[in-house]
Design a protein around this motif. Structure first.
Motif, PDB file in Angstrom:
ATOM      1  N   ILE A  92       0.844  -1.194   0.000  1.00 26.65           N
ATOM      2  CA  ILE A  92       0.000   0.000   0.000  1.00 26.65           C
ATOM      3  C   ILE A  92       0.880   1.244   0.000  1.00 26.65           C
ATOM      4  CG2 ILE A  92      -1.865   1.227   1.164  1.00 26.65           C
ATOM      5  CD1 ILE A  92      -2.629  -1.559   0.176  1.00 26.65           C
ATOM      6  N   SER A  93       0.646   2.149  -0.946  1.00 31.25           N
ATOM      7  CA  SER A  93       1.360   3.424  -0.973  1.00 31.25           C
ATOM      8  C   SER A  93       0.769   4.367   0.080  1.00 31.25           C
ATOM      9  CB  SER A  93       1.263   4.064  -2.361  1.00 31.25           C
ATOM     10  OG  SER A  93       1.868   3.215  -3.333  1.00 31.25           O
ATOM     11  N   ILE A  94       1.597   5.281   0.580  1.00 30.96           N
ATOM     12  CA  ILE A  94       1.225   6.074   1.754  1.00 30.96           C
ATOM     13  C   ILE A  94       1.256   7.568   1.455  1.00 30.96           C
ATOM     14  CG2 ILE A  94       1.690   6.506   4.193  1.00 30.96           C
ATOM     15  CD1 ILE A  94       1.044   3.607   3.686  1.00 30.96           C
ATOM     16  N   ILE A  95       0.224   8.270   1.939  1.00 29.99           N
ATOM     17  CA  ILE A  95       0.209   9.733   1.973  1.00 29.99           C
ATOM     18  C   ILE A  95       0.233  10.144   3.439  1.00 29.99           C
ATOM     19  CG2 ILE A  95      -1.057  11.842   1.425  1.00 29.99           C
ATOM     20  CD1 ILE A  95      -2.347  10.391  -0.899  1.00 29.99           C
ATOM     21  N   PHE A  96       1.319  10.749   3.876  1.00 32.19           N
ATOM     22  CA  PHE A  96       1.419  11.236   5.250  1.00 32.19           C
ATOM     23  C   PHE A  96       0.904  12.671   5.313  1.00 32.19           C
ATOM     24  CE2 PHE A  96       4.711   7.913   5.315  1.00 32.19           C
ATOM     25  CZ  PHE A  96       4.390   7.253   6.493  1.00 32.19           C
ATOM     26  N   VAL A  97      -0.031  12.926   6.208  1.00 30.67           N
ATOM     27  CA  VAL A  97      -0.538  14.284   6.451  1.00 30.67           C
ATOM     28  C   VAL A  97       0.013  14.733   7.796  1.00 30.67           C
ATOM     29  CG1 VAL A  97      -2.567  15.742   6.765  1.00 30.67           C
ATOM     30  CG2 VAL A  97      -2.616  13.860   5.111  1.00 30.67           C
ATOM     31  N   THR A  98       0.773  15.812   7.790  1.00 29.23           N
ATOM     32  CA  THR A  98       1.444  16.248   9.004  1.00 29.23           C
ATOM     33  C   THR A  98       1.603  17.755   9.013  1.00 29.23           C
ATOM     34  OG1 THR A  98       3.483  16.010  10.308  1.00 29.23           O
ATOM     35  CG2 THR A  98       3.696  15.916   7.913  1.00 29.23           C
ATOM     36  N   GLN A  99       1.829  18.306  10.185  1.00 27.34           N
ATOM     37  CA  GLN A  99       2.109  19.729  10.328  1.00 27.34           C
ATOM     38  C   GLN A  99       3.609  19.999  10.356  1.00 27.34           C
ATOM     39  OE1 GLN A  99       0.017  21.568  13.584  1.00 27.34           O
ATOM     40  NE2 GLN A  99      -1.943  20.648  13.052  1.00 27.34           N
ATOM     41  N   ASP A 100       4.387  18.933  10.499  1.00 24.31           N
ATOM     42  CA  ASP A 100       5.846  19.073  10.548  1.00 24.31           C
ATOM     43  C   ASP A 100       6.459  17.943   9.732  1.00 24.31           C
ATOM     44  OD1 ASP A 100       8.481  19.577  11.102  1.00 24.31           O
ATOM     45  OD2 ASP A 100       8.396  18.871  13.173  1.00 24.31           O
ATOM     46  N   HIS A 101       6.966  18.265   8.538  1.00 17.55           N
ATOM     47  CA  HIS A 101       7.452  17.219   7.629  1.00 17.55           C
ATOM     48  C   HIS A 101       8.670  16.496   8.166  1.00 17.55           C
ATOM     49  CE1 HIS A 101      11.051  19.364   6.098  1.00 17.55           C
ATOM     50  NE2 HIS A 101      10.339  20.453   6.355  1.00 17.55           N
ATOM     51  N   PHE A 126      -3.864  22.790  10.158  1.00 14.73           N
ATOM     52  CA  PHE A 126      -5.312  22.880  10.338  1.00 14.73           C
ATOM     53  C   PHE A 126      -5.731  24.074  11.176  1.00 14.73           C
ATOM     54  CE2 PHE A 126      -4.880  18.516   8.972  1.00 14.73           C
ATOM     55  CZ  PHE A 126      -5.998  18.334   8.171  1.00 14.73           C
ATOM     56  N   SER A 127      -4.772  24.811  11.707  1.00 15.90           N
ATOM     57  CA  SER A 127      -5.118  26.055  12.396  1.00 15.90           C
ATOM     58  C   SER A 127      -5.525  27.137  11.400  1.00 15.90           C
ATOM     59  CB  SER A 127      -3.944  26.543  13.242  1.00 15.90           C
ATOM     60  OG  SER A 127      -2.818  26.851  12.423  1.00 15.90           O
ATOM     61  N   LEU A 128      -5.286  26.880  10.099  1.00 25.06           N
ATOM     62  CA  LEU A 128      -5.650  27.838   9.050  1.00 25.06           C
ATOM     63  C   LEU A 128      -7.030  27.524   8.473  1.00 25.06           C
ATOM     64  CD1 LEU A 128      -2.215  27.986   7.160  1.00 25.06           C
ATOM     65  CD2 LEU A 128      -3.073  29.541   8.926  1.00 25.06           C
ATOM     66  N   ASP A 129      -7.827  26.829   9.223  1.00 29.16           N
ATOM     67  CA  ASP A 129      -9.198  26.488   8.823  1.00 29.16           C
ATOM     68  C   ASP A 129      -9.208  25.645   7.543  1.00 29.16           C
ATOM     69  OD1 ASP A 129     -10.122  27.877  11.019  1.00 29.16           O
ATOM     70  OD2 ASP A 129     -10.178  29.771   9.938  1.00 29.16           O
ATOM     71  N   ALA A 169      -2.473  24.905  24.887  1.00 31.96           N
ATOM     72  CA  ALA A 169      -2.191  23.470  24.766  1.00 31.96           C
ATOM     73  C   ALA A 169      -3.481  22.661  24.758  1.00 31.96           C
ATOM     74  CB  ALA A 169      -1.299  23.017  25.919  1.00 31.96           C
ATOM     75  N   LEU A 170      -4.452  23.098  25.519  1.00 32.12           N
ATOM     76  CA  LEU A 170      -5.740  22.416  25.561  1.00 32.12           C
ATOM     77  C   LEU A 170      -6.456  22.532  24.216  1.00 32.12           C
ATOM     78  CD1 LEU A 170      -7.637  20.892  27.494  1.00 32.12           C
ATOM     79  CD2 LEU A 170      -8.667  23.091  28.062  1.00 32.12           C
ATOM     80  N   LEU A 171      -6.445  23.744  23.650  1.00 33.06           N
ATOM     81  CA  LEU A 171      -7.079  23.958  22.350  1.00 33.06           C
ATOM     82  C   LEU A 171      -6.380  23.157  21.253  1.00 33.06           C
ATOM     83  CD1 LEU A 171      -7.753  27.798  22.526  1.00 33.06           C
ATOM     84  CD2 LEU A 171      -9.454  25.978  22.608  1.00 33.06           C
ATOM     85  N   ASP A 172      -5.043  23.109  21.302  1.00 32.43           N
ATOM     86  CA  ASP A 172      -4.286  22.344  20.306  1.00 32.43           C
ATOM     87  C   ASP A 172      -4.612  20.850  20.398  1.00 32.43           C
ATOM     88  OD1 ASP A 172      -3.127  24.659  19.428  1.00 32.43           O
ATOM     89  OD2 ASP A 172      -1.268  24.399  20.563  1.00 32.43           O
ATOM     90  N   SER A 173      -4.722  20.353  21.624  1.00 31.63           N
ATOM     91  CA  SER A 173      -5.011  18.933  21.818  1.00 31.63           C
ATOM     92  C   SER A 173      -6.397  18.576  21.279  1.00 31.63           C
ATOM     93  CB  SER A 173      -4.923  18.584  23.303  1.00 31.63           C
ATOM     94  OG  SER A 173      -5.298  17.248  23.541  1.00 31.63           O
ATOM     95  N   VAL A 174      -7.382  19.402  21.588  1.00 30.96           N
ATOM     96  CA  VAL A 174      -8.737  19.149  21.100  1.00 30.96           C
ATOM     97  C   VAL A 174      -8.788  19.260  19.575  1.00 30.96           C
ATOM     98  CG1 VAL A 174     -11.113  19.978  21.123  1.00 30.96           C
ATOM     99  CG2 VAL A 174      -9.816  19.879  23.252  1.00 30.96           C
ATOM    100  N   ASN A 175      -8.070  20.224  19.026  1.00 24.54           N
ATOM    101  CA  ASN A 175      -8.062  20.407  17.574  1.00 24.54           C
ATOM    102  C   ASN A 175      -7.443  19.199  16.873  1.00 24.54           C
ATOM    103  OD1 ASN A 175      -8.347  22.013  15.106  1.00 24.54           O
ATOM    104  ND2 ASN A 175      -6.118  22.120  15.157  1.00 24.54           N
ATOM    105  N   LYS A 176      -6.305  18.715  17.380  1.00 22.39           N
ATOM    106  CA  LYS A 176      -5.616  17.600  16.739  1.00 22.39           C
ATOM    107  C   LYS A 176      -6.392  16.294  16.858  1.00 22.39           C
ATOM    108  CE  LYS A 176      -0.907  19.382  17.430  1.00 22.39           C
ATOM    109  NZ  LYS A 176       0.380  19.165  18.127  1.00 22.39           N
TER     110      LYS A 176
END
Length: 319
Positions: A92-101, A126-129, A169-176
């Motif tokens: 299976i080929s993979i597409i990684f979605v990340t905020q830090d490559h 994803f903080s950019l909507d 940190a709480l907002l980031d955790s809920v968002n992720k």
């Protein structure tokens, strides 16, 4: 002697008058014992069906059953990384979605070199909507996306009370762990529905089963992901899409539990866990993914919650 005879006579009379109640209680006890035996037998059959038979009986290739590409969100987590490697081992080929490559770049290169599959790393903030959705859609365009793997992010999470966690940190955790996992499913599902096949795997944690001291956000996030998976399976299973909720317990050297541990029978390496978990894909929509963890889960269900809470409070007070 007369007193003894009188007592024996009284005892016989009481026994005779209460025999109906004794028989009723015995019948209730027998029915309860039989029901528990049936439940135990059912659980044993489920254990064999989910964890052993799929590894013994060969099945179709994953690419034939679900698709040729997988989208992985949370690839920096050791369990998600091991799951991605197991998928790559199946072609299976993979597409990684990340905020830090940097967290997945080496992993992507290693999978391409070791298994000859294609890998793509997509940067998405994803903080950019909705702006984060565009590069993901572009990466998926024209590809047979058969898998979506969301993994709870527990990096940097240490046991502490809610009021000790900074607001950001709480907002980031809920968002992720809540918002992004939901959005990723929204992005991938239309293509799966069109092709009438696909698998969505949400890797949360056994923490969703019972409350843990100092882990309010973790238990809540994993609980959401678990219920989200079950609701999604109910909604889309009739359209050829399999949605699975994985709730692993302790994984060695992964930071997924309050206490670190070395590899053991009940705390496997991420690679071992991923190998077992992927064999349950298409078999059970809600499982621990690893049969010793299923035994742990079964024992945990036998403990009333009030006893669990009392034990947790004693543990907190003694620490």
């Amino acid at each position: 002697m007369a007193a003894v005879d009188s007592f024996q006579l009284l005892y016989r009379e009481i026994s005779r008058s209460c025999s109906f109640y004794f028989e009723t209680l015995a019948l209730v006890g027998a029915l309860y014992t039989a029901s528990r035996a049936v439940i135990l037998l059912r659980d044993c059959c489920t254990l064999v069906r989910v964890h052993f038979l799929p590894r013994m009986i060969p099945s179709k290739r994953l690419s034939q059953r679900f698709g040729d590409w997988a989208v992985i969100y949370g690839g920096s987590d050791p369990v998600a990384r091991a799951y991605a490697e197991e998928l790559a081992r199946h072609g299976i080929s993979i597409i990684f979605v990340t905020q830090d490559h940097t967290s997945v770049r080496d992993t992507a290169a290693s999978l391409s070199q070791s298994y000859g599959v294609e890998t793509v790393v997509v940067l998405a903030d994803f903080s950019l909507d909705q702006a984060a959705s565009k590069p993901i859609k572009e990466a998926m365009r024209g590809k047979d996306i058969g898998f979506l793997v969301n993994c709870v992010d527990e990096s940097g999470v240490s046991p502490r009370s809610l009021i000790e966690i900074p607001e950001q940190a709480l907002l980031d955790s809920v968002n992720k762990n809540v918002a992004v996992a939901t959005v990723m499913a929204r992005l991938v599902l239309p293509g799966m529905v069109e092709r009438c096949r696909g698998a969505v795997v949400n890797i949360s944690s056994g923490a969703c089963c019972r409350p843990l001291p100092g882990r309010v956000t973790l238990t809540a996030s994993t609980g959401y992901l678990d219920h989200f998976s079950r609701a999604l399976h109910l909604e889309y299973s009739g359209k050829g899409i399999f949605v699975q909720s994985l709730i692993p317990f302790q994984i060695a050297s992964s930071g997924r539990q309050p206490f670190s541990s070395r590899p053991s029978w009940f705390a496997p390496k991420p690679e071992v866990y991923a190998r077992h978990a992927i064999s349950t894909l298409g078999v059970s929509n809600r499982t621990t993914g690893y049969w010793p963890h299923t035994l742990q889960y079964g024992l945990m269900r036998c403990i009333p919650e009030w006893i669990w809470v009392l034990g947790a409070r004693v543990l907190v007070s003694s620490s």
